[in-house]
Design a protein around this motif. Sequence first.
Motif, PDB file in Angstrom:
ATOM      1  N   ARG A  62       0.846  -1.183   0.000  1.00 24.59           N
ATOM      2  CA  ARG A  62       0.000   0.000   0.000  1.00 24.59           C
ATOM      3  C   ARG A  62       0.884   1.236   0.000  1.00 24.59           C
ATOM      4  NH1 ARG A  62      -4.443   1.784   4.497  1.00 24.59           N
ATOM      5  NH2 ARG A  62      -5.106   3.577   3.314  1.00 24.59           N
ATOM      6  N   ARG A  63       0.443   2.285  -0.638  1.00 24.98           N
ATOM      7  CA  ARG A  63       1.175   3.559  -0.622  1.00 24.98           C
ATOM      8  C   ARG A  63       0.736   4.348   0.612  1.00 24.98           C
ATOM      9  NH1 ARG A  63       4.939   4.301  -4.332  1.00 24.98           N
ATOM     10  NH2 ARG A  63       4.667   6.535  -4.344  1.00 24.98           N
ATOM     11  N   MET A  64       1.725   4.813   1.378  1.00 26.94           N
ATOM     12  CA  MET A  64       1.444   5.560   2.615  1.00 26.94           C
ATOM     13  C   MET A  64       2.147   6.910   2.563  1.00 26.94           C
ATOM     14  SD  MET A  64      -0.303   3.590   4.850  1.00 26.94           S
ATOM     15  CE  MET A  64       0.101   4.262   6.428  1.00 26.94           C
ATOM     16  N   ALA A  65       1.498   7.916   3.111  1.00 30.85           N
ATOM     17  CA  ALA A  65       2.104   9.238   3.228  1.00 30.85           C
ATOM     18  C   ALA A  65       3.157   9.197   4.329  1.00 30.85           C
ATOM     19  CB  ALA A  65       1.041  10.281   3.550  1.00 30.85           C
ATOM     20  N   MET A  66       4.329   9.764   4.052  1.00 32.80           N
ATOM     21  CA  MET A  66       5.438   9.730   5.004  1.00 32.80           C
ATOM     22  C   MET A  66       5.426  10.982   5.881  1.00 32.80           C
ATOM     23  SD  MET A  66       6.535   6.848   4.013  1.00 32.80           S
ATOM     24  CE  MET A  66       7.766   6.684   5.251  1.00 32.80           C
ATOM     25  N   THR A  67       6.096  10.874   7.032  1.00 33.11           N
ATOM     26  CA  THR A  67       6.269  12.014   7.934  1.00 33.11           C
ATOM     27  C   THR A  67       7.765  12.233   8.138  1.00 33.11           C
ATOM     28  OG1 THR A  67       6.170  10.584   9.865  1.00 33.11           O
ATOM     29  CG2 THR A  67       4.091  11.555   9.134  1.00 33.11           C
ATOM     30  N   GLY A  68       8.097  13.288   8.838  1.00 32.32           N
ATOM     31  CA  GLY A  68       9.513  13.570   9.107  1.00 32.32           C
ATOM     32  C   GLY A  68      10.186  14.177   7.895  1.00 32.32           C
ATOM     33  N   GLU A  69      11.411  13.734   7.601  1.00 32.76           N
ATOM     34  CA  GLU A  69      12.166  14.326   6.495  1.00 32.76           C
ATOM     35  C   GLU A  69      11.598  13.975   5.121  1.00 32.76           C
ATOM     36  OE1 GLU A  69      15.973  11.573   5.698  1.00 32.76           O
ATOM     37  OE2 GLU A  69      15.937  12.495   7.690  1.00 32.76           O
ATOM     38  N   LYS A  70      10.753  12.937   5.044  1.00 32.62           N
ATOM     39  CA  LYS A  70      10.123  12.584   3.761  1.00 32.62           C
ATOM     40  C   LYS A  70       8.665  13.051   3.694  1.00 32.62           C
ATOM     41  CE  LYS A  70      12.803   8.569   2.437  1.00 32.62           C
ATOM     42  NZ  LYS A  70      12.729   7.185   1.967  1.00 32.62           N
ATOM     43  N   GLU A  71       8.312  14.020   4.518  1.00 31.61           N
ATOM     44  CA  GLU A  71       6.931  14.508   4.570  1.00 31.61           C
ATOM     45  C   GLU A  71       6.486  15.036   3.209  1.00 31.61           C
ATOM     46  OE1 GLU A  71       4.085  17.274   7.357  1.00 31.61           O
ATOM     47  OE2 GLU A  71       6.165  16.962   7.900  1.00 31.61           O
ATOM     48  N   GLY A  72       5.264  14.672   2.835  1.00 33.12           N
ATOM     49  CA  GLY A  72       4.722  15.083   1.549  1.00 33.12           C
ATOM     50  C   GLY A  72       4.917  14.043   0.458  1.00 33.12           C
ATOM     51  N   LYS A  73       5.742  13.041   0.694  1.00 35.08           N
ATOM     52  CA  LYS A  73       5.961  11.969  -0.282  1.00 35.08           C
ATOM     53  C   LYS A  73       5.199  10.722   0.140  1.00 35.08           C
ATOM     54  CE  LYS A  73      10.598  13.437  -1.548  1.00 35.08           C
ATOM     55  NZ  LYS A  73      11.993  13.034  -1.680  1.00 35.08           N
ATOM     56  N   THR A  74       4.954   9.835  -0.814  1.00 29.72           N
ATOM     57  CA  THR A  74       4.338   8.553  -0.492  1.00 29.72           C
ATOM     58  C   THR A  74       5.333   7.437  -0.814  1.00 29.72           C
ATOM     59  OG1 THR A  74       3.292   8.399  -2.664  1.00 29.72           O
ATOM     60  CG2 THR A  74       1.970   9.335  -0.884  1.00 29.72           C
ATOM     61  N   GLU A  75       5.320   6.402  -0.001  1.00 24.88           N
ATOM     62  CA  GLU A  75       6.222   5.260  -0.167  1.00 24.88           C
ATOM     63  C   GLU A  75       5.406   3.973  -0.110  1.00 24.88           C
ATOM     64  OE1 GLU A  75       9.654   5.102  -0.432  1.00 24.88           O
ATOM     65  OE2 GLU A  75       9.938   7.279  -0.414  1.00 24.88           O
ATOM     66  N   ASN A  76       5.925   2.917  -0.740  1.00 25.31           N
ATOM     67  CA  ASN A  76       5.286   1.607  -0.639  1.00 25.31           C
ATOM     68  C   ASN A  76       5.509   1.032   0.753  1.00 25.31           C
ATOM     69  OD1 ASN A  76       4.294   1.376  -3.266  1.00 25.31           O
ATOM     70  ND2 ASN A  76       6.280   0.733  -4.029  1.00 25.31           N
ATOM     71  N   THR A  77       4.489   0.405   1.305  1.00 27.90           N
ATOM     72  CA  THR A  77       4.597  -0.263   2.596  1.00 27.90           C
ATOM     73  C   THR A  77       4.087  -1.685   2.465  1.00 27.90           C
ATOM     74  OG1 THR A  77       2.425   0.539   3.278  1.00 27.90           O
ATOM     75  CG2 THR A  77       4.309   1.852   3.943  1.00 27.90           C
ATOM     76  N   LEU A  78       4.576  -2.562   3.308  1.00 33.52           N
ATOM     77  CA  LEU A  78       4.183  -3.968   3.331  1.00 33.52           C
ATOM     78  C   LEU A  78       3.075  -4.146   4.348  1.00 33.52           C
ATOM     79  CD1 LEU A  78       4.787  -6.946   2.557  1.00 33.52           C
ATOM     80  CD2 LEU A  78       6.458  -6.952   4.405  1.00 33.52           C
ATOM     81  N   LEU A  79       2.043  -4.881   3.973  1.00 34.32           N
ATOM     82  CA  LEU A  79       0.926  -5.134   4.863  1.00 34.32           C
ATOM     83  C   LEU A  79       0.793  -6.641   5.040  1.00 34.32           C
ATOM     84  CD1 LEU A  79      -1.461  -3.850   6.391  1.00 34.32           C
ATOM     85  CD2 LEU A  79      -2.779  -4.050   4.291  1.00 34.32           C
TER      86      LEU A  79
END
Length: 105
Positions: A62-79
């Motif tokens: 799933r694509r998740m919105a990132m926080t911290g230094e990658k805020e504003g970007k989305t990354e793939n996550t494993l579910l």
Amino acid sequence: DSSLSVTVATHGPKVLGRAVSVTLYSRTRPLVCLDAFPFLAEKKTGRKNRWGIADMIHLGKRRMAMTGEKEGKTENTLLFAVVCAREDVVKTNKKDNGGIDVVGN
């Protein structure tokens, strides 16, 4: 999941004979190791209350919105889901999936 370069493994002490921990690896480096049953560590549990990891089910990415230094970007996550069962249930009912209802097979 090879596209994310991560591996999830279950493990536990050989004397217990059951998996009780989950470790997330990035390629060959462990990132985090979690006890699957921290609520049982403080209690005195008898043989009938010995829990273990019966199975792991990959539910996808799933694509998740990132926080911290990658805020504003989305990354793939494993579910994934971790299926747990008591040791006495797993050992006595192996023919019927360890007493776990499997839906969707």
